[in-house]
Scaffold this active site. Structure first.
Site, PDB file in Angstrom:
ATOM      1  N   CYS A   1     -24.607 -58.823 -37.747  1.00 23.89           N
ATOM      2  CA  CYS A   1     -25.897 -59.044 -38.399  1.00 23.89           C
ATOM      3  C   CYS A   1     -25.721 -60.028 -39.559  1.00 23.89           C
ATOM      4  CB  CYS A   1     -26.463 -57.718 -38.901  1.00 23.89           C
ATOM      5  SG  CYS A   1     -28.037 -57.888 -39.771  1.00 23.89           S
TER       6      CYS A   1
ATOM      7  N   CYS B   1     -26.862 -57.972 -43.193  1.00 25.84           N
ATOM      8  CA  CYS B   1     -26.033 -56.899 -43.773  1.00 25.84           C
ATOM      9  C   CYS B   1     -24.572 -56.977 -43.355  1.00 25.84           C
ATOM     10  CB  CYS B   1     -26.602 -55.531 -43.415  1.00 25.84           C
ATOM     11  SG  CYS B   1     -26.591 -55.171 -41.632  1.00 25.84           S
TER      12      CYS B   1
ATOM     13  N   CYS C   1     -30.307 -52.586 -40.974  1.00 22.35           N
ATOM     14  CA  CYS C   1     -31.279 -53.238 -41.855  1.00 22.35           C
ATOM     15  C   CYS C   1     -32.551 -53.676 -41.140  1.00 22.35           C
ATOM     16  CB  CYS C   1     -30.638 -54.442 -42.541  1.00 22.35           C
ATOM     17  SG  CYS C   1     -30.221 -55.794 -41.405  1.00 22.35           S
TER      18      CYS C   1
ATOM     19  N   ASP D   1     -24.384 -52.148 -26.866  1.00 24.56           N
ATOM     20  CA  ASP D   1     -24.991 -51.000 -26.184  1.00 24.56           C
ATOM     21  C   ASP D   1     -25.203 -49.813 -27.119  1.00 24.56           C
ATOM     22  OD1 ASP D   1     -25.020 -52.400 -23.759  1.00 24.56           O
ATOM     23  OD2 ASP D   1     -22.939 -51.857 -23.348  1.00 24.56           O
TER      24      ASP D   1
ATOM     25  N   CYS E   1     -30.980 -54.953 -35.568  1.00 27.20           N
ATOM     26  CA  CYS E   1     -29.896 -54.268 -36.284  1.00 27.20           C
ATOM     27  C   CYS E   1     -30.381 -52.878 -36.673  1.00 27.20           C
ATOM     28  CB  CYS E   1     -29.501 -55.067 -37.520  1.00 27.20           C
ATOM     29  SG  CYS E   1     -28.328 -54.211 -38.599  1.00 27.20           S
TER      30      CYS E   1
ATOM     31  N   ASP F   1     -28.853 -45.256 -23.560  1.00 29.86           N
ATOM     32  CA  ASP F   1     -29.079 -46.601 -23.024  1.00 29.86           C
ATOM     33  C   ASP F   1     -28.249 -46.731 -21.757  1.00 29.86           C
ATOM     34  OD1 ASP F   1     -29.957 -49.318 -22.928  1.00 29.86           O
ATOM     35  OD2 ASP F   1     -27.995 -49.931 -23.707  1.00 29.86           O
TER      36      ASP F   1
ATOM     37  N   GLU G   1     -35.295 -45.403 -22.472  1.00 29.23           N
ATOM     38  CA  GLU G   1     -36.133 -46.597 -22.453  1.00 29.23           C
ATOM     39  C   GLU G   1     -36.815 -46.723 -21.098  1.00 29.23           C
ATOM     40  OE1 GLU G   1     -35.645 -51.386 -23.474  1.00 29.23           O
ATOM     41  OE2 GLU G   1     -33.886 -50.137 -23.051  1.00 29.23           O
TER      42      GLU G   1
END
Length: 373
Positions: A343, A346, A327, A353, A324, A187, A271
């Site tokens: 999150c 969870c 989960c 990042d 996330c 990323d 990406e």
């Protein structure tokens, strides 16, 4: 496989004059060809082919006004019409913008040498048609491939280079098999240049920002010089030298990072980014341009081709940052200012990042999300 090798030229004053004649003649033929294409289409609704333009070059040489075209390499003039033809191809196929007329005031000039040039490694010389043997720093071998088109160029700082395209006759290496263990998600960012799915981060060197204070001083000096004066030209070269230094620093950094990633992994997941759209954000445009993500991805892609590695791409609309990785909970309230978040399902605390890099890898390894594989 085609590879380009770039060397620095050190021409004499007489050779520089001939290089300038080639730059000017090829620029003239390009502009003349573009004018012919525009006029013919407006009058007859037809397109002029490159071969018709090449015949027109012969007619130009015969009239008294353009006899000076005989002083330069005729194949380089035909190379200008080929460049024009390629520009129209990009315009129609890739929507890259209508070809523009070239300006003699542009400090960056170039022309092509399709053939009949010779490389002498023993004497560090390159023979160019109509110019002769030019002193060259031949710092690496060309290998045993076939020499294709060479491009002679001058930078905005007044340096001369030649880029030689070589076909080594070999095919691209067969792609190596990869698995989840030897795939890394990457990323790109502004605070950190690259964040890997394994948790590693590469700091952003911010070459432009580090030189901005000096750049502002030199730019202010340039703005105060009288137009078309020799002092203004000297000030322009000072600004150009600093920009060249920044560019060299950026490319050196990106080459090292891309080479490291390609050598250590069988596949790299990235990406797809709409960089041109992101540059419209005036608050972040300068930092995004300084990071130069498109240039970095380009280096990753061609080095992966060289060594048989795989580049995996995911779509630009995949919510890699807001999901996330444990989960799969979607956090729609996440903003750009949130560097860490927890999150709600969870209770996992995420680094923004690193979580995005892990998700990029996960999405890329899902067959339905692959682009161009």
């Amino acid at each position: 496989m085609l590879k380009a090798y770039k060397y620095r030229l050190y021409p004499t004053k007489e050779q520089q004059e001939m290089l300038f004649k080639h730059f000017g003649a090829c620029r003239f033929i390009y502009n003349w060809g573009l004018e012919q294409k525009i006029k013919t289409y407006e009058q007859d609704g037809k397109s002029v082919s490159r071969f018709d333009l090449n015949k027109g070059i012969t007619m130009l040489k015969r009239d008294g006004e353009h006899e000076w075209l005989k002083e330069v390499n005729s194949q380089s003039l035909q190379g200008a019409t080929l460049n024009l033809d390629n520009a129209f191809t990009r315009f129609f196929r890739e929507k890259k913008g209508f070809p523009k007329f070239k300006s003699r005031k542009n400090p960056v000039q170039a022309y092509n040498v399709p053939q009949n040039y010779k490389v002498d490694f023993e004497n560090n010389m390159i023979y160019l048609p109509k110019i002769g043997n030019v002193k060259t720093i031949l710092h690496r071998s060309l290998g045993n491939g076939d020499l294709k088109t060479a491009t002679v160029s001058q930078t905005s700082t007044g340096k001369f280079y030649i880029s030689i395209l070589v076909d080594d006759g070999g095919e691209n290496l067969k792609k190596m098999e990869f698995s989840e263990n030897d795939t890394v998600g990457v990323d790109v960012g502004i605070k950190d240049f690259a964040i890997m799915s394994n948790g590693d981060k590469i700091d952003n060197p911010r070459h432009l920002k580090n030189s901005m204070k000096r750049l502002k001083v030199l730019s202010k000096r340039l703005s105060r010089k009288q137009k078309d004066s020799s002092n203004r030209n000297k000030a322009r070269k000072q600004v150009a030298k600093l920009h060249e230094k920044i560019s060299n620093q950026r490319h050196d950094f990106q080459h090292k990072v891309s080479a490291k990633l390609v050598s250590e992994n069988q596949a790299i997941a990235i990406e797809t980014l709409n960089v041109s759209g992101m540059l419209k954000n005036h608050h972040l445009a300068q930092r995004i341009a300084d990071a130069s993500w498109s240039s970095f991805v380009e280096k990753l892609e061609y080095k992966a081709e060289w060594y048989g590695k795989t580049i995996l791409r995911i779509g630009q609309f995949e919510p890699s940052t807001k999901i996330c990785n444990v989960c799969g909970k979607y956090n729609g309230s996440l903003t750009l200012a949130d560097r860490k978040w927890e999150c709600l399902d969870c209770n996992t605390t995420h680094d923004r990042d690193i979580n995005a890099a892990i998700n990029i890898k996960t999405f890329a390894l899902q067959e339905q999300n692959l682009i161009g594989i």
